[in-house]
Scaffold this motif. Sequence first.
Motif, short mmCIF file in Angstrom:
data_model
loop_
_atom_site.label_atom_id
_atom_site.label_comp_id
_atom_site.label_asym_id
_atom_site.label_seq_id
_atom_site.Cartn_x
_atom_site.Cartn_y
_atom_site.Cartn_z
N GLN A 155 48.09 67.80 50.31
CA GLN A 155 47.09 67.94 51.37
C GLN A 155 45.68 67.87 50.79
N VAL A 156 45.47 68.48 49.63
CA VAL A 156 44.16 68.43 48.99
C VAL A 156 43.81 66.99 48.61
N ILE A 157 44.79 66.24 48.11
CA ILE A 157 44.56 64.83 47.75
C ILE A 157 44.19 64.02 48.99
N TYR A 158 44.88 64.26 50.09
CA TYR A 158 44.58 63.52 51.32
C TYR A 158 43.20 63.89 51.86
N GLN A 159 42.83 65.15 51.77
CA GLN A 159 41.50 65.56 52.22
C GLN A 159 40.42 64.94 51.34
N LEU A 160 40.67 64.88 50.02
CA LEU A 160 39.69 64.25 49.13
C LEU A 160 39.58 62.75 49.39
N LEU A 161 40.69 62.12 49.76
CA LEU A 161 40.62 60.70 50.15
C LEU A 161 39.78 60.52 51.41
N GLY A 162 39.90 61.45 52.35
CA GLY A 162 39.07 61.40 53.55
C GLY A 162 37.59 61.56 53.23
N VAL A 163 37.27 62.48 52.31
CA VAL A 163 35.88 62.66 51.89
C VAL A 163 35.38 61.39 51.21
N LEU A 164 36.22 60.79 50.36
CA LEU A 164 35.84 59.57 49.64
C LEU A 164 35.54 58.42 50.60
N PHE A 165 36.42 58.19 51.55
CA PHE A 165 36.21 57.08 52.50
C PHE A 165 35.04 57.36 53.43
N SER A 166 34.84 58.62 53.81
CA SER A 166 33.68 58.97 54.65
C SER A 166 32.38 58.73 53.90
N THR A 167 32.37 59.07 52.61
CA THR A 167 31.18 58.83 51.79
C THR A 167 30.88 57.34 51.72
N TRP A 168 31.90 56.54 51.49
CA TRP A 168 31.70 55.08 51.42
C TRP A 168 31.17 54.55 52.76
N PHE A 169 31.72 55.06 53.87
CA PHE A 169 31.28 54.61 55.18
C PHE A 169 29.81 54.95 55.41
N PHE A 170 29.42 56.18 55.10
CA PHE A 170 28.03 56.60 55.33
C PHE A 170 27.06 55.85 54.43
N VAL A 171 27.43 55.62 53.17
CA VAL A 171 26.56 54.87 52.27
C VAL A 171 26.40 53.43 52.78
#
Length: 110
Positions: free
Chosen positions: A56-72
């Motif tokens: 679950q932590v890995i999946y949440q970190l993937l969500g943070v990673l993709f959200s960061t890429w989207f916002f940038v």
Amino acid sequence: MNYLNKLPGFIKAPSGLEWILFKKLPLIFSIGTAAPCIPMLILYFSNDPLQREQQQVIYQLLGVLFSTWFFVGAIAIGCIVVTIMKGPAYVADPYELPKENKKLEHPPNW
């Protein structure tokens, strides 16, 4: 025919926050990518089998990673649009209107 007719007498707007932010985007992108990737890789490459909470932590970190890429990416597109809008103004070629025909203005049953 010249496709890019610049508007005469146009004063170009000075650059502002968009260039400052655009120059910082690679740093924001790299830090925003490294921050969630480091703990995710530590969890993933540990020799122990992954527990449910770790997955679950890995999946949440993937969500943070993709959200960061989207916002940038969205911020980069916004900076580019503002830079283009502050550039020189262009004028379209004039279009000559055809001669008016008064018979075409009224319907036939008038």
